[in-house]
Design a protein around this motif. Structure first.
Motif, short mmCIF file in Angstrom:
data_model
loop_
_atom_site.label_atom_id
_atom_site.label_comp_id
_atom_site.label_asym_id
_atom_site.label_seq_id
_atom_site.Cartn_x
_atom_site.Cartn_y
_atom_site.Cartn_z
N LYS A 190 8.18 2.30 -13.59
CA LYS A 190 9.10 1.17 -13.68
C LYS A 190 9.70 0.83 -12.33
O LYS A 190 9.81 -0.34 -11.94
CB LYS A 190 10.20 1.52 -14.69
CG LYS A 190 11.04 0.35 -15.14
CD LYS A 190 11.94 0.76 -16.27
CE LYS A 190 12.72 -0.46 -16.79
NZ LYS A 190 13.59 -0.09 -17.94
N VAL A 191 10.12 1.85 -11.56
CA VAL A 191 10.70 1.61 -10.24
C VAL A 191 9.67 1.04 -9.29
O VAL A 191 9.95 0.11 -8.52
CB VAL A 191 11.31 2.92 -9.70
CG1 VAL A 191 11.77 2.74 -8.26
CG2 VAL A 191 12.47 3.37 -10.57
N ALA A 192 8.44 1.58 -9.32
CA ALA A 192 7.40 1.06 -8.44
C ALA A 192 7.06 -0.39 -8.77
O ALA A 192 6.87 -1.22 -7.87
CB ALA A 192 6.14 1.94 -8.55
N THR A 193 6.98 -0.70 -10.04
CA THR A 193 6.69 -2.08 -10.44
C THR A 193 7.80 -3.02 -10.02
O THR A 193 7.56 -4.16 -9.61
CB THR A 193 6.47 -2.15 -11.96
OG1 THR A 193 5.54 -1.14 -12.34
CG2 THR A 193 5.94 -3.50 -12.37
N ARG B 89 0.83 -1.20 0.00
CA ARG B 89 0.00 0.00 0.00
C ARG B 89 0.87 1.26 0.00
O ARG B 89 0.55 2.26 -0.65
CB ARG B 89 -0.92 -0.01 1.21
CG ARG B 89 -2.07 1.00 1.11
CD ARG B 89 -2.79 1.16 2.43
NE ARG B 89 -3.12 -0.13 3.00
CZ ARG B 89 -3.52 -0.29 4.26
NH1 ARG B 89 -3.66 0.77 5.04
NH2 ARG B 89 -3.80 -1.49 4.73
N ARG B 90 1.97 1.23 0.72
CA ARG B 90 2.86 2.39 0.76
C ARG B 90 3.48 2.66 -0.62
O ARG B 90 3.57 3.81 -1.06
CB ARG B 90 3.97 2.16 1.78
CG ARG B 90 4.93 3.33 1.92
CD ARG B 90 5.92 3.07 3.05
NE ARG B 90 6.87 4.16 3.15
CZ ARG B 90 8.01 4.24 2.45
NH1 ARG B 90 8.33 3.25 1.62
NH2 ARG B 90 8.83 5.27 2.60
N ILE B 91 3.86 1.61 -1.35
CA ILE B 91 4.42 1.78 -2.69
C ILE B 91 3.38 2.37 -3.63
O ILE B 91 3.66 3.27 -4.44
CB ILE B 91 4.95 0.44 -3.21
CG1 ILE B 91 6.12 -0.05 -2.36
CG2 ILE B 91 5.38 0.56 -4.67
CD1 ILE B 91 6.61 -1.44 -2.73
N LEU B 92 2.13 1.89 -3.53
CA LEU B 92 1.08 2.42 -4.39
C LEU B 92 0.77 3.88 -4.08
O LEU B 92 0.51 4.68 -4.99
CB LEU B 92 -0.19 1.57 -4.23
CG LEU B 92 -0.10 0.12 -4.73
CD1 LEU B 92 -1.39 -0.62 -4.42
CD2 LEU B 92 0.18 0.09 -6.22
N LEU B 93 0.80 4.23 -2.79
CA LEU B 93 0.57 5.63 -2.43
C LEU B 93 1.68 6.54 -2.95
O LEU B 93 1.43 7.64 -3.44
CB LEU B 93 0.44 5.76 -0.91
CG LEU B 93 -0.84 5.18 -0.29
CD1 LEU B 93 -0.76 5.25 1.23
CD2 LEU B 93 -2.06 5.94 -0.78
N LEU B 94 2.93 6.09 -2.84
CA LEU B 94 4.05 6.89 -3.36
C LEU B 94 3.96 7.03 -4.87
O LEU B 94 4.27 8.10 -5.43
CB LEU B 94 5.38 6.24 -2.96
CG LEU B 94 5.74 6.27 -1.48
CD1 LEU B 94 7.04 5.51 -1.23
CD2 LEU B 94 5.87 7.71 -0.98
N VAL C 49 6.63 -2.96 -18.48
CA VAL C 49 6.36 -1.56 -18.17
C VAL C 49 7.50 -0.71 -18.70
O VAL C 49 8.67 -1.00 -18.46
CB VAL C 49 6.21 -1.35 -16.65
CG1 VAL C 49 5.96 0.13 -16.36
CG2 VAL C 49 5.08 -2.20 -16.14
N GLY C 50 7.14 0.34 -19.42
CA GLY C 50 8.11 1.35 -19.82
C GLY C 50 8.99 0.97 -20.99
O GLY C 50 10.05 1.54 -21.16
N ASP C 51 8.62 0.02 -21.82
CA ASP C 51 9.42 -0.36 -22.97
C ASP C 51 8.95 0.43 -24.18
O ASP C 51 7.87 0.18 -24.70
CB ASP C 51 9.29 -1.86 -23.25
CG ASP C 51 9.93 -2.69 -22.15
OD1 ASP C 51 10.82 -2.15 -21.47
OD2 ASP C 51 9.54 -3.86 -21.99
#
Length: 512
Positions: free
Chosen positions: A94-97, A38-43, A121-123
């Motif tokens: 990309k970093v979050a994924t 949840r913290r990663i999704l919020l960021l 992601v991000g290609d």
């Protein structure tokens, strides 16, 4: 007294819906019970993902340091703000994924909900090409052939990557040289302007009361240099015509090469100017209207950069309260190489912008209603004082146009030649059509119409097949009336009309 601030809605990274309490939304609607997830999704939703240690994904760039955010803004000057925003968004995604992927590999005690794959992601064209698979020794002929093809593709990829890197470096160096040259030119003109000021001029009044508290350097400071003295540089509104105006560098270049398009302001001002542009374009803008909107915004930015010279804080718009500087800007327009009608048109653009600003105040503006009345009244007075010069110039241009009109004898000769040549060219087009014959035919047809109706060439070029077919249906035994809706003065005079006889309409039917 407590001040209640409204929380801004944040888009959910899973369903893309805006929510103010996003953490509760993730817990209730998506059942995201893992705190780390949840913290990663919020960021990610707030755009606060740390991308500093990620390598640069721009093609041809090999940066792999600790401050990727600074590297993108400082080194990749060839990218616009929109392109940088796209790159940063893809990097954060990309970093979050990747973090979510690493979290799922640890088999957390609380099950995860998201299941994004980091490899998908991000290609895109900005990303570096993925490394080739390791070489596997195999005696199969197909495998050997595949390895040879892979080595050839790898060599070609390296050559293309080196070429992209060299071209990107050359582009960055050229952009930096142009910026240095532009700043140096502005500084030289500012230095010459201050050197030519009259020594007998009285000491300028301090503008510190209208400046407000000092803050960080303005984004336009690189284009409009500030004086090194403790007081802000004042505008000499009584200078002679030989002294170059401070805003003159922004009027160099024509069309898309005009430097007025390079003026930048703080983010809140840019957003407000974009809102003004959307208001000017309307709900269904044409290509011509969009181009006019870009030119109008450029003129407004040139006026604002002239008014903001010497000020550090621009978001409060207090620099517009200097009425003497507004007169100086108008006087510099009149003394420049522009025609008086062009100067009048520029000032009318500013008047329209000030009217919009009075009715739609900008967020953060400290201008009160009394200030806006004084500013708009000053601009109206300037326009009123220019009426005599504008009217005299218009009458002179009208006399020059009247003297250049063809005589009655020439018009009759053109009509006679057109009626003789058009049927001949139509016969030639039937037997041997060529581009030169078609152009000559269109030239004679528009010459015939212009001698009778006097329409602009845009009326003929914007005529559609639908309008001609409608005129053919509604025609009479005497002729056909064509209504052209798309032309330059349609907003003022409505549709353009052309009444063609049966013979003339037959020419147009054969020429289609």
């Amino acid at each position: 007294m407590l001040r209640h601030t409204k929380m801004m809605a944040i888009g959910c990274p899973i369903c893309n819906s805006p929510y103010r309490a996003l953490s509760k939304h993730l817990l209730r609607n998506h059942n995201v019970r893992n705190l780390v997830e949840r913290r990663i999704l919020l960021l990610l939703a707030k755009g606060r993902i740390n991308i500093r240690l990620h390598p640069c994904i721009i093609a041809g760039c090999e940066y792999n340091g600790t401050r990727l955010d600074r590297h993108l803004y400082r080194n990749h000057v060839e990218l616009s703000r929109q392109e940088l925003h796209v790159v940063l968004t893809k990097l954060k995604m990309k970093v979050a994924t990747k973090k979510l992927r690493e979290l799922s590999l640890t088999n957390p005690r609380v099950a995860m909900i998201t299941s994004w794959d980091v490899d998908t992601v991000g290609d895109d064209v900005l990303a570096q090409p993925p490394p080739l698979s390791p070489v596997i020794t195999c005696d199969n002929p197909d495998c050997k052939e595949w390895r040879m093809d892979a080595n050839i593709m790898k060599a070609q990829r390296d050559i293309y990557a080196a070429e992209v890197k060299s071209l990107r470096c050359m582009l960055q160096q050229r952009i930096q040289r142009n910026r240095k040259r532009m700043n140096q030119r502005a500084e030289d003109q500012e230095r010459v302007f201050l050197r030519k000021r009259s020594r007998t001029e009285s000491t300028p009044k301090r503008l510190s009361k209208s400046k407000g508290p000092s803050c960080r350097k303005s984004p336009i400071a690189s284009h409009t240099p500030v004086s090194s003295s403790s007081e802000p540089a004042s505008i000499d509104t009584e200078a002679s015509s030989s002294s170059p105006p401070i805003h003159s560098p922004w009027f160099s270049g024509r069309g898309r090469g005009n430097r007025m398009r390079d003026i930048t302001f703080p983010r809140i001002m840019e957003k407000y100017l974009q809102g003004y542009r959307d208001h000017y374009e309307g709900i269904d803008p044409t290509v011509r209207l969009q181009e006019n909107a870009v030119s109008k915004i450029s003129r407004v930015k040139s006026f604002l950069s002239f008014m903001a010279h010497g000020f550090n804080r621009l978001s409060d718009w207090l620099f517009l309260r200097d009425l003497k500087r507004i007169r100086g800007w108008s006087r510099s327009l009149i003394k420049s190489s522009l025609q008086v009608t062009t100067s009048d048109f520029y000032i009318k653009n500013i008047s329209h912008f000030l009217k919009y600003m009075n009715e739609t105040p900008c967020k953060g503006s400290r201008l009160n209603q009394n200030d806006m009345i004084l500013i708009t009244r000053e601009v109206s007075a300037i326009l009123k004082s220019m009426r005599k010069k504008v009217f005299i110039h218009q009458m002179q241009v009208k006399r020059d146009k009247m003297e250049g009109l063809p005589s009655h004898k020439d018009i009759m000769a053109c009509l006679t030649a057109a009626k003789t040549r058009i049927p001949q060219l139509l016969d030639v087009m039937t037997s041997n059509p060529t581009h030169a014959t078609r152009s000559l035919l269109y030239g004679y047809m528009t010459l015939n119409w212009s001698c009778i109706y006097g329409h602009r060439p845009g009326v003929y070029s914007n005529m559609t097949n639908t309008e001609v077919l409608k005129a053919e249906i509604t025609g009479t035994a005497f002729g056909h009336l064509i209504h052209v809706s798309n032309h330059k003065t349609a907003n003022t005079f409505g549709e353009a009309q052309m009444y063609l006889t049966i013979e003339e309409f037959g020419w147009k039917s054969r020429g289609r």
